[in-house]
Design a protein around this motif. Structure first.
Motif, PDB file in Angstrom:
ATOM      1  N   CYS A  13       0.883  -1.162   0.000  1.00 44.06           N
ATOM      2  CA  CYS A  13       0.000   0.000   0.000  1.00 44.06           C
ATOM      3  C   CYS A  13       0.921   1.212   0.000  1.00 44.06           C
ATOM      4  N   LYS A  16      -3.174   7.634   7.188  1.00 47.63           N
ATOM      5  CA  LYS A  16      -3.818   6.390   6.791  1.00 47.63           C
ATOM      6  C   LYS A  16      -3.657   5.336   7.889  1.00 47.63           C
ATOM      7  N   TYR A  75      -6.019   6.056  10.656  1.00 45.67           N
ATOM      8  CA  TYR A  75      -7.419   5.746  10.344  1.00 45.67           C
ATOM      9  C   TYR A  75      -7.693   4.255  10.505  1.00 45.67           C
ATOM     10  N   GLY A 123     -10.019   2.261  13.221  1.00 48.95           N
ATOM     11  CA  GLY A 123     -10.997   1.242  12.849  1.00 48.95           C
ATOM     12  C   GLY A 123     -10.831  -0.016  13.673  1.00 48.95           C
ATOM     13  N   LEU A 175     -14.949   3.286   9.164  1.00 43.66           N
ATOM     14  CA  LEU A 175     -13.962   2.738  10.104  1.00 43.66           C
ATOM     15  C   LEU A 175     -13.943   1.212  10.056  1.00 43.66           C
ATOM     16  N   LYS A 176     -15.137   0.633  10.069  1.00 45.98           N
ATOM     17  CA  LYS A 176     -15.222  -0.825  10.072  1.00 45.98           C
ATOM     18  C   LYS A 176     -14.757  -1.381   8.728  1.00 45.98           C
ATOM     19  N   SER A 178     -12.715  -0.086   6.659  1.00 43.80           N
ATOM     20  CA  SER A 178     -11.280   0.080   6.416  1.00 43.80           C
ATOM     21  C   SER A 178     -10.510  -1.120   6.953  1.00 43.80           C
ATOM     22  N   VAL A 179     -10.939  -1.624   8.120  1.00 47.47           N
ATOM     23  CA  VAL A 179     -10.276  -2.807   8.677  1.00 47.47           C
ATOM     24  C   VAL A 179     -10.512  -4.008   7.779  1.00 47.47           C
ATOM     25  N   PHE A 223      -8.485  -3.647   4.627  1.00 41.51           N
ATOM     26  CA  PHE A 223      -7.044  -3.652   4.839  1.00 41.51           C
ATOM     27  C   PHE A 223      -6.509  -5.034   5.183  1.00 41.51           C
ATOM     28  N   PHE A 224      -7.245  -5.789   5.965  1.00 35.32           N
ATOM     29  CA  PHE A 224      -6.679  -7.037   6.464  1.00 35.32           C
ATOM     30  C   PHE A 224      -7.216  -8.296   5.783  1.00 35.32           C
ATOM     31  N   ARG A 225      -8.412  -8.243   5.248  1.00 40.41           N
ATOM     32  CA  ARG A 225      -8.916  -9.439   4.593  1.00 40.41           C
ATOM     33  C   ARG A 225      -8.377  -9.487   3.167  1.00 40.41           C
ATOM     34  N   LEU A 232      -8.231   2.079  -0.420  1.00 41.34           N
ATOM     35  CA  LEU A 232      -7.371   1.948   0.752  1.00 41.34           C
ATOM     36  C   LEU A 232      -6.251   0.942   0.515  1.00 41.34           C
ATOM     37  N   ARG A 233      -6.531  -0.051  -0.327  1.00 40.79           N
ATOM     38  CA  ARG A 233      -5.581  -1.115  -0.537  1.00 40.79           C
ATOM     39  C   ARG A 233      -4.576  -0.751  -1.616  1.00 40.79           C
ATOM     40  N   GLU A 234      -4.927   0.238  -2.401  1.00 40.14           N
ATOM     41  CA  GLU A 234      -4.075   0.532  -3.545  1.00 40.14           C
ATOM     42  C   GLU A 234      -3.021   1.554  -3.184  1.00 40.14           C
TER      43      GLU A 234
END
Lengths: 432, 266
Positions: free
Chosen positions: A226, A291, A294, A298, B87-88, B90-91, B94-96, B107-109
């Motif tokens: 990222c 980022k 944020y 979350g 918020l939810k 983004s997690v 980001f992680f899955r 967000l991932r890019e």
């Protein structure tokens, strides 16, 4: 936040670990009672049933204002300023003072409070080994009656005594529940002796995870890149892993008793984290820190965790980033020490070591936040205690103060800064 | 929904205007009470609402909305409200591991310039359905707040493009409304944010600007609200009007009063 809210509900039902036992004691007293005016206390029996299933978490208290579960920052004076404490699932950002002398103290108070309450700790640093940070935590100052087990048995003894007295009328049977409040509240925050180290056995008994950046940098991470800096990426995955594995996100509730995860991140954004926002104004990965913040927020919102971050904001070149960081965090507290500034020698401030600015208070479940009326706050590090006081001007006792120096004092008092009531909006401006 | 603000804006849920872009802006204070107002206003007006919330969790908005007399959970169950919790998500993003495309995929890019998935999400959410038994009045897009997108690495131009697309779809095509909050960075000199704010001010029909008092914190006056109507050009007889009120936020409502007319001062 959902998990936190559920825990808050559980805590409201039980109030404190003592309250469950208390409720059952009341119910038992009710059975043995001979009077026919017996009230089937729905609240008392409810708390009894709830107490057996849902045990509240040590060192937490539901907020009166918004129902959120609160934990202490380790500094009762600061808790009071922040509306009772830090809500679980939120983030406290500390703006470091210029020479980074006082902000590590707040950081350590926060961690020490976690150790006292048996919370799990997660310490992340790029500079010091987390194990060393833990060794330097301040020693708690415990009252005599709360010496061992923090007054657990003492409280039980007291309540059983009060139960006997409470037989005067059924109405008063509800009273002990109210008494449980102050007991749990006194357990929320502790005072610490900054001159002593925390006992070794407390550290050994505590559960903690360390994230030391230089150790973690060697291993490679097979995630697509990222725009995040490598160190932040590692830290996020580390935190997420712990939250997931130890069940702080409520994914496996039957596993064990609920606990709070206290996350402390030191010097976030400093060059050691591989971030260049402190070096140049127009850096290419300026969004890295925001980022990170944020996604971290979350993570916090969906788990039983609370986080403290210290950021060297005076090093960050681009002021826009500071404003964005403030907007992305929940609570923001700024420290401004007098060391090295001209205020060090200013007689106005001779009683204090620095100013503390409450820059932002979260508005949780409410239209307005818990803003305290006092904005002029100063801190002082005594031999043992770190105290926060309202800033008072010292009385002018000398007869020989010349007019010019008085004027100088008054002017410098006006220039104390935006946190002290006087916004930099012009001296003659009047809103009403 | 604050009745006093409705009076100032000369509107009620029964006769809400359509096809408008409302810009909410806050400087040196928190303007989130305006978001809560418009959320409950449009839900009461029986509009279909798509709420993109980056700042807080669903439970927060729900509890505040309940104080204002609206339940978000029932609105969501009825299909009136589509809620995107930033918020939810983004997690999750980001992680899955990525399976299906997500609205917040940027967000991932590494080069986050692509808000197209988010636009597709909004369009899908507000698309009129033919067989609906409950006909909603008009679609509304509510964003809290757009400045977060800048912090997440999206450029100001990309955000402006996104809003432009949404305007074309929601305001023009579907005759709906858009309400968006943007922070005014003030003296922080956030260039990107200034571009965004100026660009949106230029497009919007109504600007509500909440400002902290220049003289600092006050217990009885929390700030001042400036209302700026920007009329379309054919109504030049009625020029742009600007009004300034001071306000105090209470537990369940906000009271507005003229400058210097705070009950605590008088």
């Amino acid at each position: 936040m959902a998990a936190a809210a559920a825990a808050a509900a559980a805590a409201t039902a039980t109030c404190s670990p003592g309250a469950g036992g208390l409720g059952s004691a009341v119910a038992a007293a009710g059975k043995h009672s001979v009077t026919s005016f017996q009230r089937r206390g729905p609240r008392a029996s409810g708390s009894d049933g709830g107490g057996s299933r849902l045990v509240s978490i040590a060192g937490t208290r539901p907020s009166v204002r918004n129902g959120q579960l609160l934990v202490s920052t380790g500094l009762p004076a600061l808790d009071q300023l922040l509306g009772g404490g830090l809500a679980v699932g939120t983030l406290l950002l500390i703006e470091e003072d210029k020479y980074n002398i006082y902000s590590p103290l707040l950081f350590k108070y926060f961690l020490a409070e976690g150790i006292i309450n048996g919370h799990t700790l997660l310490v992340a640093s790029s500079k010091e080994d987390p194990a060393d940070i833990l060794q330097e935590l301040p020693a708690p100052l415990l009252n005599d009656n709360c010496k061992k087990e923090f007054g657990e048995d003492v409280c039980n003894h007291k309540t059983s005594e009060s139960n006997i007295k409470m037989k005067i009328a059924w109405r008063y049977q509800l009273l002990p529940k109210m008494e449980a409040g102050p007991v749990s509240s006194s357990r929320l925050g502790h005072y610490y002796d900054a001159s002593k180290r925390i006992p070794q056995e407390l550290i050994e008994a505590s559960k903690w995870h360390g994230f030391f950046l230089p150790e973690k940098m060697s291993s490679t991470l097979n995630v697509e890149s990222c725009s995040l800096t490598h160190g932040y990426m590692k830290l996020l995955h580390f935190i997420q892993n712990i939250i997931y594995e130890e069940g702080f996100d409520g994914s496996n509730p039957q596993k064990k008793q609920k606990n709070i995860l206290r996350i402390g991140i030191q010097n976030l954004g400093s060059p050691l984290w591989g971030d260049d926002i402190c070096c140049t104004e127009n850096c290419n990965n300026s969004q890295s820190l925001t980022k990170f913040l944020y996604v971290l927020r979350g993570l916090l919102r969906t788990s039983l965790s609370v986080c403290i971050i210290t950021v060297p904001t005076h090093l960050i070149q681009n002021k826009a980033i500071i404003a964005r960081l403030t907007n992305l965090s929940d609570t923001v507290v700024g420290l401004e020490s007098f060391i090295g500034s001209e205020r060090d020698t200013n007689p106005l401030y001779k009683d204090y070591h620095g100013l503390i600015h409450i820059r932002q208070i979260p508005r949780l479940n409410n239209l307005i936040g818990d803003v305290s009326d006092v904005k002029d706050l100063a801190f002082k590090l005594k031999r043992k205690l770190f105290t926060i006081e309202r800033l008072h001007l010292p009385p002018d006792l000398s007869d020989t103060v010349s007019r010019s120096s008085k004027q100088g004092l008054a002017e410098s008092a006006e220039l104390r800064g935006p946190g002290c009531g006087v916004m930099a909006g012009g001296k003659t401006h009047l809103d009403f | 929904m604050f009745p006093e603000l409705n009076n100032l804006l000369n509107t009620t849920p029964d006769r809400a205007e359509q096809g408008k872009l409302t810009l909410l802006c806050d400087a040196k204070t928190d303007g989130s009470f305006l978001v809560h107002h418009f959320l409950s206003f449009y839900l009461k007006a029986n509009c279909k609402v798509c709420f993109v919330a980056f700042i807080q969790s669903f439970s927060h908005y729900n509890i505040v909305a309940q104080k204002l007399g609206v339940s978000l959970t029932t609105a969501r169950e009825r299909g009136q409200l589509v809620f995107l919790e930033g918020l939810k998500s983004s997690v999750d993003v980001f992680f899955r591991a990525q399976e299906e495309p997500h609205p917040l995929q940027f967000l991932r890019e590494a080069n986050a310039e692509n808000l197209q998935p988010l636009y597709e999400f909004v369009r899908e959410a507000l698309k009129p359905v033919d067989n609906a038994e409950a006909a909603w009045r008009c679609p509304v897009l509510l964003v809290d707040d757009l400045s977060v997108l800048l912090s997440l690495g999206v450029g100001a131009v990309a955000v402006l493009d996104f809003i432009h697309y949404c305007r074309a779809t929601v305001c023009c095509e579907l005759k709906g409304n858009i309400v968006a909050l943007v922070h005014d960075s003030g003296d922080a000199e956030d260039e990107e944010n200034d571009i965004l704010l100026n660009g949106l001010s230029h497009q919007s029909h109504l600007i509500l600007r909440a400002e902290g008092l220049a003289t600092g914190f006050c217990r009885d006056v929390h700030g001042q609200l400036r209302i700026l109507w920007r009329r379309p050009s054919q109504l030049t007889a009625q020029r742009d009007r600007s009004l300034t009120y001071q306000y105090k936020i209470q537990d369940k409502s906000v009271s507005f009063f003229a400058k210097g007319m705070s009950p605590a001062v008088l």
